[in-house]
Design a protein around this motif. Structure first.
Motif, PDB file in Angstrom:
ATOM      1  N   SER A 230      18.172 -42.215 -98.020  1.00 44.15           N
ATOM      2  CA  SER A 230      18.384 -42.546 -96.606  1.00 44.15           C
ATOM      3  C   SER A 230      17.891 -43.958 -96.326  1.00 44.15           C
ATOM      4  O   SER A 230      16.695 -44.239 -96.465  1.00 44.15           O
ATOM      5  N   PRO A 231      18.796 -44.863 -95.912  1.00 42.57           N
ATOM      6  CA  PRO A 231      18.377 -46.233 -95.622  1.00 42.57           C
ATOM      7  C   PRO A 231      17.926 -46.427 -94.174  1.00 42.57           C
ATOM      8  O   PRO A 231      17.812 -47.554 -93.705  1.00 42.57           O
TER       9      PRO A 231
ATOM     10  N   HIS B 121      12.024 -38.407 -89.026  1.00 45.50           N
ATOM     11  CA  HIS B 121      11.809 -39.825 -89.323  1.00 45.50           C
ATOM     12  C   HIS B 121      10.817 -40.013 -90.468  1.00 45.50           C
ATOM     13  O   HIS B 121      10.919 -40.965 -91.243  1.00 45.50           O
ATOM     14  N   HIS B 122       9.842 -39.096 -90.593  1.00 47.57           N
ATOM     15  CA  HIS B 122       8.912 -39.174 -91.722  1.00 47.57           C
ATOM     16  C   HIS B 122       9.640 -38.855 -93.031  1.00 47.57           C
ATOM     17  O   HIS B 122       9.402 -39.511 -94.057  1.00 47.57           O
TER      18      HIS B 122
ATOM     19  N   VAL C 217      20.808 -45.737 -82.982  1.00 44.16           N
ATOM     20  CA  VAL C 217      20.052 -44.606 -82.457  1.00 44.16           C
ATOM     21  C   VAL C 217      19.529 -43.788 -83.634  1.00 44.16           C
ATOM     22  O   VAL C 217      20.271 -43.526 -84.584  1.00 44.16           O
ATOM     23  N   PRO C 218      18.261 -43.397 -83.634  1.00 46.40           N
ATOM     24  CA  PRO C 218      17.748 -42.567 -84.731  1.00 46.40           C
ATOM     25  C   PRO C 218      18.581 -41.293 -84.891  1.00 46.40           C
ATOM     26  O   PRO C 218      19.017 -40.696 -83.898  1.00 46.40           O
ATOM     27  N   PRO C 219      18.827 -40.869 -86.119  1.00 41.24           N
ATOM     28  CA  PRO C 219      19.658 -39.675 -86.350  1.00 41.24           C
ATOM     29  C   PRO C 219      19.143 -38.435 -85.628  1.00 41.24           C
ATOM     30  O   PRO C 219      19.930 -37.541 -85.297  1.00 41.24           O
ATOM     31  N   GLU C 220      17.834 -38.365 -85.376  1.00 39.88           N
ATOM     32  CA  GLU C 220      17.271 -37.159 -84.743  1.00 39.88           C
ATOM     33  C   GLU C 220      17.857 -36.896 -83.361  1.00 39.88           C
ATOM     34  O   GLU C 220      17.832 -35.754 -82.893  1.00 39.88           O
ATOM     35  N   TYR C 221      18.382 -37.934 -82.697  1.00 40.47           N
ATOM     36  CA  TYR C 221      18.971 -37.723 -81.378  1.00 40.47           C
ATOM     37  C   TYR C 221      20.266 -36.918 -81.463  1.00 40.47           C
ATOM     38  O   TYR C 221      20.733 -36.389 -80.449  1.00 40.47           O
ATOM     39  N   ARG C 222      20.845 -36.817 -82.651  1.00 37.73           N
ATOM     40  CA  ARG C 222      22.045 -35.990 -82.836  1.00 37.73           C
ATOM     41  C   ARG C 222      21.725 -34.498 -82.771  1.00 37.73           C
ATOM     42  O   ARG C 222      22.615 -33.676 -82.625  1.00 37.73           O
TER      43      ARG C 222
ATOM     44  N   ASP D  50      24.564 -39.983 -89.988  1.00 38.89           N
ATOM     45  CA  ASP D  50      23.707 -41.060 -89.491  1.00 38.89           C
ATOM     46  C   ASP D  50      22.496 -41.301 -90.388  1.00 38.89           C
ATOM     47  O   ASP D  50      22.006 -42.433 -90.495  1.00 38.89           O
ATOM     48  N   ALA D  51      21.999 -40.260 -91.014  1.00 41.49           N
ATOM     49  CA  ALA D  51      20.782 -40.396 -91.820  1.00 41.49           C
ATOM     50  C   ALA D  51      21.063 -41.007 -93.177  1.00 41.49           C
ATOM     51  O   ALA D  51      20.236 -41.773 -93.707  1.00 41.49           O
ATOM     52  N   TYR D  52      22.221 -40.698 -93.767  1.00 38.88           N
ATOM     53  CA  TYR D  52      22.468 -41.116 -95.149  1.00 38.88           C
ATOM     54  C   TYR D  52      23.441 -42.279 -95.287  1.00 38.88           C
ATOM     55  O   TYR D  52      23.512 -42.890 -96.348  1.00 38.88           O
ATOM     56  N   LEU D  53      24.209 -42.562 -94.247  1.00 37.20           N
ATOM     57  CA  LEU D  53      25.075 -43.748 -94.204  1.00 37.20           C
ATOM     58  C   LEU D  53      25.877 -43.945 -95.487  1.00 37.20           C
ATOM     59  O   LEU D  53      26.911 -43.317 -95.686  1.00 37.20           O
TER      60      LEU D  53
END
Length: 480
Positions: free
Chosen positions: A458-459, A449-450, A326-331, A386-389
């Motif tokens: 961020s991978p 996301h941009h 899930v894209p991190p933005e949903y958090r 979620d963004a930087y893993l």
């Protein structure tokens, strides 16, 4: 280590893993409770040591300043020797520094012991979250972290209550530090006897050493033993990495600024509440301490809302985006509610703080304040993870250091700010700053996301931002 290996922490019994989760939360509670505990005995400290209000405030600020140093040491160290040894070493020393505070005879000693105590008490702030990552799979980790999130906010709100009533009862100020000693000592004993090592690389090292000793065969080795980097080299790498990641990531700078302001406001209230409730409504120290309870209740409501409302929505997003993450933005969904709520709470608190208005009005502003703080803490922390893993640990370390700097600094000017501007306009200033910072989660939700695509660390920039279209997708799997 195999997923079904009995030594794998993720295969331990669920009751024991929930026990470890609760123990981790209690260790954090101990640290944060100790940070604010002197609030109720500040008048006694001023009388005992003949210092002013500003120096008295340092007994809280310096403890929180220790949070800036501790996580940078204890996090990397736990990855070398394990989680449990770090907890045992730091809590042993932390307990000793509480004894030092209780026996202090001058200003320098109590301030030094408070700073060093905060440095060693910061170990659970750095490692308790890692412990839960060690023992829980992704499906349950969110719920465990939500319950754990109560501890950082429960401690600061409970500290003034305990010390306030002890001061009202006429107990010597030294006894609050004896209480902290007993609390930390109890945590130390329980950790020693009940906590197992949870960090898999260290578990494998112990297994390899045991097999070599039993068989005499030196072919048994653990991956960690083949690491040629020395502890000093690894520490230099890990200590510097959080700051390198921070200065190169605009969205991380924005998140740190917002989280730092939020954390600073939490500790600023320890100076603001006595002005409103002790001076304005003539409450004693014990009753003033009770006025912090709505913040804690609001935090509990926030955790409940996360578990029963937002987390199920996120689980549906997992089903909709599968097999992709899930894209991190949903958090950030809960942050969109929390950002306006956090700002409005200060206007509510400030403009109902007149002594002629019932004390219930400003006190109940703590409910939305506590709820919004937990929402923002959970949403932004999960977004960073979620963004930087792979560099999430470094990103989170930078967040800990920055927010602790704010937490240590804000109480130093809070009294002057609320005395000079009065509680109405001082709270308005804080509310206006919160409004200026409030768009940060909205911008990240829309354009994150941009930013991730252009990020060096961020991978996750390649992740789809919308769920894939499937034939026959069940309605329950739709993202809402």
């Amino acid at each position: 280590m195999a997923p079904d290996d009995p030594d794998n922490p993720k295969t331990w019994s669920r009751p024991y893993r929930w026990y470890v989760t609760m123990l981790s939360a209690v260790l954090v509670l101990n640290a944060t409770f100790a940070s604010s505990a002197p609030e109720g005995i500040i008048p006694d400290l001023m009388e005992q040591f003949s210092f002013g209000k500003e120096v008295a405030t340092l007994t809280i600020a310096l403890f929180v300043a220790g949070y800036c140093v501790g996580p940078l040491i204890w996090g990397p160290l736990s990855e070398q020797i394990g989680r449990k040894p770090v907890f045992l070493i730091t809590f042993l020393v932390h307990t000793g520094f509480q004894v030092g505070c209780a026996l202090s005879q001058n200003t320098a000693s109590i301030l030094i012991f408070r700073f060093l105590g905060g440095t060693f008490a910061a170990a659970p702030l750095a490692n308790s979250g890692a412990v839960m990552s060690d023992i829980w799979d992704a499906d349950t980790r969110g719920k465990a972290l939500a319950l754990y999130a109560l501890a950082p906010f429960a401690g600061p709100t409970l500290g003034p209550i305990v010390s306030g009533f002890m001061a009202v009862a006429g107990v010597s100020w030294r006894w609050i530090f004896w209480v902290l000693t007993f609390f930390a000592g109890t945590c130390l004993v329980i950790t020693f006897f009940t906590l197992r090592e949870t960090f898999v690389p260290v578990i494998l090292v112990k297994r390899a050493k045991k097999l070599r000793k039993e068989t005499g065969d030196n072919r048994y080795w653990a991956p960690m033993e083949r690491n040629t980097m020395s502890i000093s080299q690894r520490l230099a790498h890990v200590l510097g990495r959080p700051f390198v990641v921070l200065v190169r990531e605009p969205m991380l700078i924005a998140i740190n600024l917002y989280m730092g302001f939020i954390y600073g406001c939490v500790y600023l209230l320890f100076e603001a509440y006595p002005i409103v409730f002790s001076e304005g409504h003539h409450f004693n120290a014990g009753i003033t301490g009770l006025t912090f309870l709505p913040i804690f209740v609001g935090a509990e409501l926030g955790v409940a809302a996360y578990i029963f409302i937002f987390n199920p929505r996120y689980e549906r997003a997992i089903a909709a985006f599968s097999p992709h993450p899930v894209p991190p933005e949903y958090r950030l969904e809960l942050c969109l509610w929390a950002a306006p709520m956090f700002a409005l709470s200060f206007f509510w608190f400030g403009w109902t703080s007149y002594p002629s208005i019932s004390f219930w009005a400003p006190m109940m502003a703590g409910l939305p304040l506590g709820m919004s703080i937990v929402f923002l803490f959970l949403g932004l922390s999960n977004y960073v993870i979620d963004a930087y893993l792979s560099v999430a640990a470094s990103a989170l370390s930078s967040m800990t250091v920055v927010r602790s700097l704010f937490g240590a600094g804000f109480p130093l000017f809070a009294t002057q700010m609320f005395d000079t501007l009065n509680p109405r306009w001082a709270s308005t200033v804080l509310g206006c700053i919160a409004i200026l910072l409030g768009p940060i989660p909205f911008v990240l939700r829309a354009y994150g996301h941009h930013l991730r695509k252009n990020s060096k660390y961020s991978p996750t920039g390649h992740l789809p931002i919308k769920p894939p279209v499937r034939d026959g997708l069940e309605k329950g799997a739709q993202v809402v």
